[in-house]
Design an enzyme around this catalytic site. Structure first.
Site, PDB file in Angstrom:
ATOM      1  N   LYS A 168     -36.346  -4.665 -34.227  1.00 22.17           N
ATOM      2  CA  LYS A 168     -37.623  -3.954 -34.376  1.00 22.17           C
ATOM      3  C   LYS A 168     -37.549  -2.478 -33.961  1.00 22.17           C
ATOM      4  CE  LYS A 168     -40.796  -7.872 -33.978  1.00 22.17           C
ATOM      5  NZ  LYS A 168     -42.000  -8.398 -33.324  1.00 22.17           N
TER       6      LYS A 168
ATOM      7  N   ASP B  56     -48.088  -6.707 -35.522  1.00 19.05           N
ATOM      8  CA  ASP B  56     -48.270  -7.750 -34.495  1.00 19.05           C
ATOM      9  C   ASP B  56     -49.646  -7.654 -33.825  1.00 19.05           C
ATOM     10  OD1 ASP B  56     -45.801  -8.961 -34.867  1.00 19.05           O
ATOM     11  OD2 ASP B  56     -44.790  -7.683 -33.403  1.00 19.05           O
TER      12      ASP B  56
END
Ligand code: ATR
Length: 286
Positions: free
Chosen positions: A75, A111
């Site tokens: 990420k 997220d």
């Protein structure tokens, strides 16, 4: 003759290392079928060493994808190597969703949107609060802090075993966020309307400490971003103590929505059938 774009315009990936346990292909596969889109979404394992090359190949089209998801441990690198990261991913220093525009790799992080969409769906009105407590200060905690702050919660107490990591997040996310050692947990829970576990405590049958949730405001919501098991030990305790609980599966499902819309042009809905498909898969691999 086929338009050369046609060969990759509807193919997306999820990459991580390892990646074989990802449930994202099930989620996107369900929506592709639902919309009747002749595209694909598949797990594509890339080692950390090979990730920079993967990003080059994504950019020049040679890997054949229009975009995809990125998970642990890529990420941070996905954010750093993208061409057009948005503000959300820039503040987090991490991206989980990539797509191509004009030969450039765009990046965001969904997220936090997944986290709040899950609460909106399952605990409507949760945001009429002034104080939240977030346990944990790892990667997952960041997106939750950002999303809760952006929803307007005035005070966010971040409590962590390693207090220095909580302090780093308080420095990163500004005045609303206060860092505390784990010993202060009970004290900072007083009157809070939301409690979020972002640690791995209680995951996959691991033991979890007992928490007395009674200092929370009555009607407070307790949620866990861990979703295996669905009802974690912390959620079970909170429910027994009379609090509203929300499991973490919806966060996984909802974080997938913006990516699908980018790659395939339709906005999907998280429905009960999809939730059941994932629960069955979890049961099958328990
Ligand atoms: P993630 O990206 O999933 O958030 P991480 O960055 O490894 O993973 O962070 C894990 C979080 O769980 C951290 O807040 C960690 O606390 P430390 O910063 O002190 O390591 C927390 N955590 C993990 N195991 C724990 C335990 N047994 N007790 C308390 N906190 C724990």
């Amino acid at each position: 003759m086929r338009d050369s774009r046609e060969t990759f315009v509807n193919h997306a990936f999820v990459t991580g290392y390892p990646i074989k346990h990802s449930r994202s292909p099930l989620i996107h596969g369900y929506w592709l079928k639902q919309f009747g889109i002749a595209g694909s979404y598949r797990a594509y394992e890339v080692t950390p060493e090979a990730f920079p090359d993967f990003m080059h190949q994504l950019r020049d089209g040679s890997v054949g994808f229009c975009g995809g998801n990125v998970t642990i441990p890529h990420k941070e690198m996905a954010f750093e190597l993208s061409d057009r990261p948005d503000e959300l991913s820039a503040e987090l220093g991490a991206a989980n969703t990539l797509w191509l525009e004009d030969g450039k790799i765009c990046a965001t992080n969904t997220d936090g949107r997944g986290f709040v969409a899950n609460l909106d769906e399952r605990a409507s009105g949760w945001d009429r609060i002034s104080t939240a407590v977030i346990l944990g200060a790892g990667g997952a905690s960041r997106a939750v802090i950002q999303a809760v702050r952006d929803r307007g919660v005035k005070t966010i107490h971040v409590v962590n075993r390693t207090a220095a990591r909580a302090q780093e997040l308080a420095d990163r996310f500004g005045r609303a966020v206060e860092a505390h050692p784990i010993t202060a947990l009970s004290e900072v829970m007083a009157g809070a309307g939301l409690f979020v576990n972002t640690t791995s405590l209680g995951m996959d049958g691991e033991p979890a400490p007992s928490i007395d949730f009674s200092p929370l405001a009555s009607g407070a919501v307790v949620t866990d971003i861990v979703y295996v098991p669905l009802k974690t030990p912390l959620l079970r305790q909170a429910e027994e103590q009379g609090f509203r609980i929300v499991d973490g599966l919806g966060m996984l499902l909802h974080q997938a929505v913006p990516g699908f819309e980018k790659w395939f042009g339709r906005r999907p809905v998280v429905d009960e059938t999809l939730r059941q498909i994932i629960i069955e898969d979890m049961d099958a691999h328990a």
